[in-house]
Write a protein that holds these residues in place. Structure first.
Motif, PDB file in Angstrom:
ATOM      1  N   ASN A   1       0.807  -1.223   0.000  1.00 25.59           N
ATOM      2  CA  ASN A   1       0.000   0.000   0.000  1.00 25.59           C
ATOM      3  C   ASN A   1       0.841   1.274   0.000  1.00 25.59           C
ATOM      4  OD1 ASN A   1      -2.533  -1.205  -0.042  1.00 25.59           O
ATOM      5  ND2 ASN A   1      -2.603  -1.425   2.179  1.00 25.59           N
TER       6      ASN A   1
ATOM      7  N   GLN B   1       0.375   4.229  -2.432  1.00 26.32           N
ATOM      8  CA  GLN B   1      -0.896   4.043  -3.122  1.00 26.32           C
ATOM      9  C   GLN B   1      -1.979   4.935  -2.507  1.00 26.32           C
ATOM     10  OE1 GLN B   1      -1.056   1.981  -5.874  1.00 26.32           O
ATOM     11  NE2 GLN B   1       1.154   1.765  -5.514  1.00 26.32           N
TER      12      GLN B   1
ATOM     13  N   GLY C   1      -0.909 -11.221  -9.516  1.00 23.61           N
ATOM     14  CA  GLY C   1      -1.215  -9.833  -9.831  1.00 23.61           C
ATOM     15  C   GLY C   1      -1.208  -8.950  -8.602  1.00 23.61           C
ATOM     16  N   LEU C   2      -1.115  -7.650  -8.817  1.00 23.28           N
ATOM     17  CA  LEU C   2      -0.905  -6.699  -7.727  1.00 23.28           C
ATOM     18  C   LEU C   2      -2.186  -6.049  -7.217  1.00 23.28           C
ATOM     19  CD1 LEU C   2       2.323  -4.928  -9.049  1.00 23.28           C
ATOM     20  CD2 LEU C   2       2.148  -6.775  -7.363  1.00 23.28           C
ATOM     21  N   ARG C   3      -3.336  -6.430  -7.732  1.00 15.30           N
ATOM     22  CA  ARG C   3      -4.596  -5.798  -7.303  1.00 15.30           C
ATOM     23  C   ARG C   3      -5.282  -6.575  -6.190  1.00 15.30           C
ATOM     24  NH1 ARG C   3      -7.753  -4.613 -12.804  1.00 15.30           N
ATOM     25  NH2 ARG C   3      -6.996  -6.713 -13.257  1.00 15.30           N
ATOM     26  N   VAL C   4      -4.535  -7.415  -5.517  1.00 18.10           N
ATOM     27  CA  VAL C   4      -5.062  -8.185  -4.383  1.00 18.10           C
ATOM     28  C   VAL C   4      -4.092  -8.019  -3.216  1.00 18.10           C
ATOM     29  CG1 VAL C   4      -6.312  -9.849  -5.798  1.00 18.10           C
ATOM     30  CG2 VAL C   4      -3.929 -10.296  -5.229  1.00 18.10           C
TER      31      VAL C   4
ATOM     32  N   GLU D   1     -12.209 -15.215 -11.270  1.00 19.80           N
ATOM     33  CA  GLU D   1     -12.881 -14.625 -10.111  1.00 19.80           C
ATOM     34  C   GLU D   1     -14.181 -15.359  -9.816  1.00 19.80           C
ATOM     35  OE1 GLU D   1     -14.320 -10.207  -8.507  1.00 19.80           O
ATOM     36  OE2 GLU D   1     -13.077 -10.428 -10.300  1.00 19.80           O
TER      37      GLU D   1
END
Length: 212
Positions: free
Chosen positions: A50, A53, A153-156, A200
């Motif tokens: 984070n 971000q 991936g980086l969105r989790v 997903e």
């Protein structure tokens, strides 16, 4: 169901402060009892993920509280990164259990106290607590986080699970399945993970995590 002769390799990346990850980790320990798995724990830092971000929407009314939580969350994972370097993966697993029991079951939010008591419980050097007060092991912590995150991936965030190399976020569960139920859930997950084009599957969280 999994029928292969060799153990299923299961790698969990965790952030110490996440209660959902704690529930998942206790489920995996139950899976060990009823399925042939090779389970390894690795540390991950949501604070580092984070860093720099945008503050998540649910925390924008209290940005300072969120930033303070992120800062405080670094100490336990830094100590775990130092433990991985100095004592190996099995020590990481034991120390996470000792820390998590205090944080998520005992409700202790004094992380310095948690670290000190957890190190003593598992017989690790008290000096490892110093790692929580510096950035000396942040390079290793970043490397471990990257190893878990890159394939998914980086969105989790936490938890990240690799099942025989197939990388997933989650599963996020509010209760700890036990016994054969734990094994049946793992069979289903391992089957789903084998399909790389499934991305997903989700529904609303209806209850807070039950951590014991």
């Amino acid at each position: 169901m999994t029928t292969q002769n060799t153990p299923v390799k299961v790698d969990l990346w965790f952030d110490t402060l996440c209660p959902w990850t704690w529930v998942l980790s206790r489920w995996l320990l139950e899976v060990e009892k009823v399925r042939d798995v090779e389970l390894t724990f690795h540390v991950l830092s949501v604070s580092l993920l984070n860093s720099g971000q945008e503050i998540p929407e649910q925390y924008r009314d209290e940005p300072e509280a969120f930033l303070d939580r992120m800062r405080r969350a670094l100490a336990p994972v830094r100590v775990l990164a130092a433990t991985a370097k100095q004592a190996g993966d099995s020590a990481v697993r034991d120390l996470y259990t000792a820390m998590g029991s205090r944080i998520h079951v005992g409700g202790d939010k004094d992380f310095e106290n948690v670290i000190e008591q957890a190190l003593a419980e598992v017989g690790l050097p008290a000096e490892l607590a110093e790692a929580g007060r510096t950035d000396a092991y942040d390079g290793l912590l970043k490397d471990s986080t990257k190893a878990g995150m890159d394939p998914v991936g980086l969105r989790v965030g936490s938890p990240i699970l690799h099942v025989d190399g197939a990388a997933l976020f989650g599963p996020v569960m509010s209760r700890i399945p036990r016994g054969e139920q734990a094994g049946e859930l793992f069979d289903s997950l391992a089957g789903l993970a084998a399909f790389p084009y499934v991305y997903e599957l989700k529904r609303d969280r209806l209850e807070e995590p039950v951590t014991s």
